[in-house]
Design a protein around this motif. Sequence first.
Motif, PDB file in Angstrom:
ATOM      1  N   LEU A   9     -10.131-109.432  70.620  1.00  8.25           N
ATOM      2  CA  LEU A   9      -9.909-108.201  69.828  1.00  8.25           C
ATOM      3  C   LEU A   9     -10.838-108.337  69.128  1.00  8.25           C
ATOM      4  O   LEU A   9     -11.691-106.651  68.802  1.00  8.25           O
ATOM      5  CB  LEU A   9      -8.380-107.684  69.673  1.00  8.25           C
ATOM      6  CG  LEU A   9      -8.492-106.034  69.525  1.00  8.25           C
ATOM      7  CD1 LEU A   9      -8.876-105.831  70.993  1.00  8.25           C
ATOM      8  CD2 LEU A   9      -6.897-105.714  69.037  1.00  8.25           C
ATOM      9  N   ILE A  12     -14.026-107.944  70.523  1.00  6.48           N
ATOM     10  CA  ILE A  12     -14.543-106.991  72.038  1.00  6.48           C
ATOM     11  C   ILE A  12     -15.082-105.312  70.610  1.00  6.48           C
ATOM     12  O   ILE A  12     -16.290-105.294  71.136  1.00  6.48           O
ATOM     13  CB  ILE A  12     -13.303-106.529  72.197  1.00  6.48           C
ATOM     14  CG1 ILE A  12     -12.626-107.368  73.968  1.00  6.48           C
ATOM     15  CG2 ILE A  12     -13.142-105.011  72.836  1.00  6.48           C
ATOM     16  CD1 ILE A  12     -11.636-107.294  73.967  1.00  6.48           C
ATOM     17  N   ARG A  40     -18.353-107.342  76.282  1.00  5.90           N
ATOM     18  CA  ARG A  40     -17.028-106.858  75.680  1.00  5.90           C
ATOM     19  C   ARG A  40     -16.395-106.400  76.842  1.00  5.90           C
ATOM     20  O   ARG A  40     -15.814-106.122  77.081  1.00  5.90           O
ATOM     21  CB  ARG A  40     -17.928-104.724  75.554  1.00  5.90           C
ATOM     22  CG  ARG A  40     -16.625-104.351  75.230  1.00  5.90           C
ATOM     23  CD  ARG A  40     -17.112-102.457  74.952  1.00  5.90           C
ATOM     24  NE  ARG A  40     -17.214-102.158  75.854  1.00  5.90           N
ATOM     25  CZ  ARG A  40     -16.600-101.371  76.454  1.00  5.90           C
ATOM     26  NH1 ARG A  40     -14.763-101.508  75.910  1.00  5.90           N
ATOM     27  NH2 ARG A  40     -16.673-101.085  77.342  1.00  5.90           N
ATOM     28  N   VAL A  41     -17.251-106.376  78.364  1.00 11.20           N
ATOM     29  CA  VAL A  41     -15.964-105.309  79.544  1.00 11.20           C
ATOM     30  C   VAL A  41     -15.456-107.128  80.410  1.00 11.20           C
ATOM     31  O   VAL A  41     -14.475-107.279  80.732  1.00 11.20           O
ATOM     32  CB  VAL A  41     -17.049-105.333  81.007  1.00 11.20           C
ATOM     33  CG1 VAL A  41     -16.410-105.720  81.522  1.00 11.20           C
ATOM     34  CG2 VAL A  41     -17.121-103.781  80.053  1.00 11.20           C
ATOM     35  N   SER A  44     -12.627-108.061  77.069  1.00 12.68           N
ATOM     36  CA  SER A  44     -11.344-107.363  77.562  1.00 12.68           C
ATOM     37  C   SER A  44     -11.160-107.593  79.175  1.00 12.68           C
ATOM     38  O   SER A  44      -9.990-107.318  78.894  1.00 12.68           O
ATOM     39  CB  SER A  44     -11.877-106.048  77.653  1.00 12.68           C
ATOM     40  OG  SER A  44     -13.107-105.049  76.731  1.00 12.68           O
ATOM     41  N   PHE A  48      -7.292-109.252  78.888  1.00  9.93           N
ATOM     42  CA  PHE A  48      -6.139-108.904  79.826  1.00  9.93           C
ATOM     43  C   PHE A  48      -5.388-110.242  80.700  1.00  9.93           C
ATOM     44  O   PHE A  48      -4.670-110.293  81.235  1.00  9.93           O
ATOM     45  CB  PHE A  48      -6.347-108.041  80.861  1.00  9.93           C
ATOM     46  CG  PHE A  48      -6.576-106.881  81.740  1.00  9.93           C
ATOM     47  CD1 PHE A  48      -5.019-106.597  81.528  1.00  9.93           C
ATOM     48  CD2 PHE A  48      -6.110-107.899  83.633  1.00  9.93           C
ATOM     49  CE1 PHE A  48      -3.972-105.913  82.795  1.00  9.93           C
ATOM     50  CE2 PHE A  48      -5.363-106.874  84.732  1.00  9.93           C
ATOM     51  CZ  PHE A  48      -4.596-106.094  84.325  1.00  9.93           C
TER      52      PHE A  48
END
Length: 63
Positions: A9, A12, A40-41, A44, A48
């Motif tokens: 996190l 990110i 960043r993607v 992320s 997830f």
Amino acid sequence: MKILAILLLLSILYTLGSAVYYMIKDKGNSTRMVKALTARVILSLTLFAIMMLWVYVEYIHGT
């Protein structure tokens, strides 16, 4: 395991901040902002996927 989630996190948020910095500094003349947003993607999606795996192995409990 929680430390891994927190580190992802923070990574990110760092890449998001660097993308904003590159957007302001470069004024659209380089691809550094795009690379930061791509990172960043990817981070992320990794976070997830890890959280979905944790739910699957019942490390954390879903609803």
